[in-house]
Motif scaffolding. Structure first.
Motif, short mmCIF file in Angstrom:
data_model
loop_
_atom_site.label_atom_id
_atom_site.label_comp_id
_atom_site.label_asym_id
_atom_site.label_seq_id
_atom_site.Cartn_x
_atom_site.Cartn_y
_atom_site.Cartn_z
N GLN A 136 81.62 -129.85 65.99
CA GLN A 136 82.63 -130.91 65.93
C GLN A 136 83.82 -130.50 65.08
N ALA A 137 83.58 -129.76 64.00
CA ALA A 137 84.69 -129.29 63.17
C ALA A 137 85.63 -128.42 63.99
N ARG A 138 85.05 -127.55 64.81
CA ARG A 138 85.86 -126.68 65.67
C ARG A 138 86.61 -127.49 66.72
N LEU A 139 85.97 -128.51 67.27
CA LEU A 139 86.61 -129.32 68.30
C LEU A 139 87.88 -130.00 67.79
N ILE A 140 87.91 -130.31 66.51
CA ILE A 140 89.11 -130.93 65.94
C ILE A 140 90.31 -130.02 66.12
N ASN A 141 90.14 -128.74 65.83
CA ASN A 141 91.26 -127.80 65.88
C ASN A 141 91.52 -127.24 67.27
N VAL A 142 90.46 -127.01 68.04
CA VAL A 142 90.63 -126.36 69.35
C VAL A 142 91.02 -127.36 70.43
N PHE A 143 90.41 -128.55 70.40
CA PHE A 143 90.64 -129.53 71.46
C PHE A 143 91.25 -130.84 70.95
N VAL A 169 82.77 -134.05 59.01
CA VAL A 169 82.03 -133.04 59.76
C VAL A 169 81.95 -131.70 59.03
N ILE A 170 82.96 -131.35 58.24
CA ILE A 170 82.90 -130.07 57.52
C ILE A 170 81.76 -130.06 56.49
N PRO A 171 81.58 -131.12 55.69
CA PRO A 171 80.40 -131.13 54.81
C PRO A 171 79.07 -131.07 55.58
N ARG A 172 79.01 -131.71 56.75
CA ARG A 172 77.79 -131.61 57.57
C ARG A 172 77.57 -130.18 58.02
N ALA A 173 78.66 -129.49 58.35
CA ALA A 173 78.54 -128.09 58.77
C ALA A 173 77.99 -127.24 57.63
N HIS A 174 78.51 -127.43 56.43
CA HIS A 174 78.03 -126.63 55.31
C HIS A 174 76.58 -126.97 54.96
N ALA A 175 76.18 -128.20 55.17
CA ALA A 175 74.78 -128.58 54.89
C ALA A 175 73.81 -127.81 55.77
N ILE A 176 74.10 -127.73 57.08
CA ILE A 176 73.18 -127.01 57.96
C ILE A 176 73.31 -125.51 57.78
N LEU A 177 74.50 -125.02 57.48
CA LEU A 177 74.66 -123.58 57.23
C LEU A 177 73.90 -123.16 55.97
N THR A 178 73.89 -124.01 54.97
CA THR A 178 73.12 -123.72 53.75
C THR A 178 71.64 -123.61 54.07
N LEU A 179 71.15 -124.48 54.93
CA LEU A 179 69.74 -124.44 55.32
C LEU A 179 69.44 -123.18 56.13
N GLU A 181 86.91 -121.39 62.96
CA GLU A 181 87.94 -122.07 63.76
C GLU A 181 88.00 -123.55 63.41
N GLY A 182 86.94 -124.07 62.84
CA GLY A 182 86.90 -125.46 62.41
C GLY A 182 87.07 -125.62 60.90
N ASP A 183 87.65 -124.60 60.26
CA ASP A 183 87.88 -124.61 58.81
C ASP A 183 86.58 -124.61 58.02
N VAL A 184 85.54 -124.02 58.60
CA VAL A 184 84.26 -123.88 57.91
C VAL A 184 84.11 -122.40 57.54
N VAL A 227 92.82 -120.61 65.32
CA VAL A 227 93.05 -121.89 64.64
C VAL A 227 92.19 -121.93 63.39
N GLY A 228 92.47 -122.89 62.52
CA GLY A 228 91.67 -123.06 61.31
C GLY A 228 91.72 -121.82 60.44
N LEU A 229 90.58 -121.44 59.90
CA LEU A 229 90.49 -120.24 59.07
C LEU A 229 90.58 -118.97 59.89
N ALA A 230 90.48 -119.09 61.21
CA ALA A 230 90.58 -117.93 62.10
C ALA A 230 92.02 -117.68 62.56
#
Length: 203
Positions: free
Chosen positions: A109-116, A125-135, A167-170, A199-202
């Motif tokens: 979803q973070a990527r969808l913000i920037n791409v679409f 959504v970015i904190p949710r992304a980091h939560a699952i990436l940490t796991l 691409e979603g700033d993650v 887009v984003g960090l990419a």
């Protein structure tokens, strides 16, 4: 086989990547999402949910990216990619659920913000992304693959949206185990890259 796809869909990339990894010849059929072709009656007859990817295997229609991964592994008899033993199968299924849940609602979803220009809230959504990436980072500590001692469809299911998270700033910089895992997947014979968007960090 025909794979109905869009090059910027991570879900479609999962299916395309696995087809290539196991060496199944297939025809790519572009579905133009910008023109809403996925909402036209002809496509909805294949998938009433109006989503890519869709696999057409000689008239057998399979939709949903994770379902396609399971179908292909089963049809090809690739128990190396989808174990048949209860424990191994459950381990893979656990991560398929993560791909459909936390990955879809985090980095995807973070990527969808920037791409679409999707109407999600980055601050959610970015904190949710980091939560699952940490796991995932913790899970990969001391191991090469997410669900087994070899690559499985669980790795394929997670790859596309994790790889494209910047691409979603993650930022993936804090996750060395994940970055090493991505490199291992990209080194597999038959690997097909996911089309990048600047887009984003990419950017």
């Amino acid at each position: 086989m025909k794979l109905y796809y869009h090059p910027l869909s991570g879900h479609a990339h999962r299916a395309r990547l696995f087809l290539s990894l196991i060496g199944i010849e297939h025809q790519l059929v572009l579905v133009d999402l910008a023109k809403k072709e996925h909402k036209e009656p002809q496509f909805l007859a294949l998938n009433p949910f109006g989503q890519v990817p869709v696999l057409d295997d000689g008239g057998t229609i399979i939709s949903d990216s994770n379902a396609i991964l399971v179908y292909l592994a089963k049809k090809a008899g690739r128990t190396d990619w989808l174990p048949e033993d209860p424990e191994g199968a459950a381990a893979v299924q656990r991560w398929l659920s993560v791909a459909a849940g936390q990955i879809a609602h985090g980095p995807a979803q973070a990527r969808l913000i920037n791409v679409f220009k999707a109407p999600y809230r980055a601050e959610e959504v970015i904190p949710r992304a980091h939560a699952i990436l940490t796991l995932i980072e913790a899970t990969l500590a001391g191991r090469s693959w997410i669900a087994a001692e070899r690559p499985t469809i669980a790795d394929v299911a997670l790859y596309s949206y994790v790889a494209s998270a910047p691409e979603g700033d993650v930022d993936l910089l804090p996750y060395p185990n994940i970055r090493a895992w991505l490199s291992r997947i990209e080194a597999l014979p038959g690997f097909v890259d996911f089309q990048k968007t600047a887009v984003g960090l990419a950017a």
